[in-house]
Enzyme design. Structure first.
Site, PDB file in Angstrom:
ATOM      1  N   CYS A   1       2.708  -4.980  10.082  1.00 10.86           N
ATOM      2  CA  CYS A   1       3.649  -3.779   9.750  1.00 10.86           C
ATOM      3  C   CYS A   1       3.412  -2.427  10.637  1.00 10.86           C
ATOM      4  CB  CYS A   1       3.148  -3.482   8.261  1.00 10.86           C
ATOM      5  SG  CYS A   1       3.923  -1.951   7.580  1.00 10.86           S
TER       6      CYS A   1
ATOM      7  N   CYS B   1       2.754   0.741   8.316  1.00 14.23           N
ATOM      8  CA  CYS B   1       1.286   0.855   7.808  1.00 14.23           C
ATOM      9  C   CYS B   1       0.200   1.379   8.707  1.00 14.23           C
ATOM     10  CB  CYS B   1       0.875  -0.765   7.485  1.00 14.23           C
ATOM     11  SG  CYS B   1       1.747  -1.600   6.191  1.00 14.23           S
TER      12      CYS B   1
END
Length: 108
Positions: A33, A36
């Site tokens: 991700c 993230c």
């Protein structure tokens, strides 16, 4: 070199940590991700700045699908703030440092 103040947790630690009576911010993330990864430096800074007042933890959703599903995580990144085992705030999607701090301060 300074060590991280962020706890990396898995399913066995989750209920004990979130029910500890402290304010706990859990970052539901995945290694693949990109948003993230953008938030990681913010979380490190916040962990250092808040000291022992707030526990910041990261839970990898790929390794902990049961907990992610149980907690209603449908997209990542998602951060959930817990106090006394209860959800008090949910932050879905990419968050700025200020937004994360505001959520924490609201529930201290």
């Amino acid at each position: 070199m300074e060590t991280s103040k962020i706890k990396h947790i898995n399913m066995p630690d989750f209920d004990e940590l979130t029910g500890s009576g402290k304010l706990v911010l859990v970052d539901f993330w995945a290694q693949w991700c990109q948003p993230c990864k953008v938030q990681d430096p913010y979380l490190e800074q916040i962990a250092r700045e808040t000291g022992d007042d707030v526990i910041i933890a990261k839970l990898n959703v790929d390794d902990n699908r049961y907990i992610a599903g149980r907690e209603g995580v449908r997209n990542i990144p998602t951060m959930i703030l817990y106090k006394n085992g209860k959800v008090v705030e949910r932050l879905d999607g990419l968050q700025s440092k200020a937004m994360i701090i505001n959520a924490i301060e609201k529930h201290k």
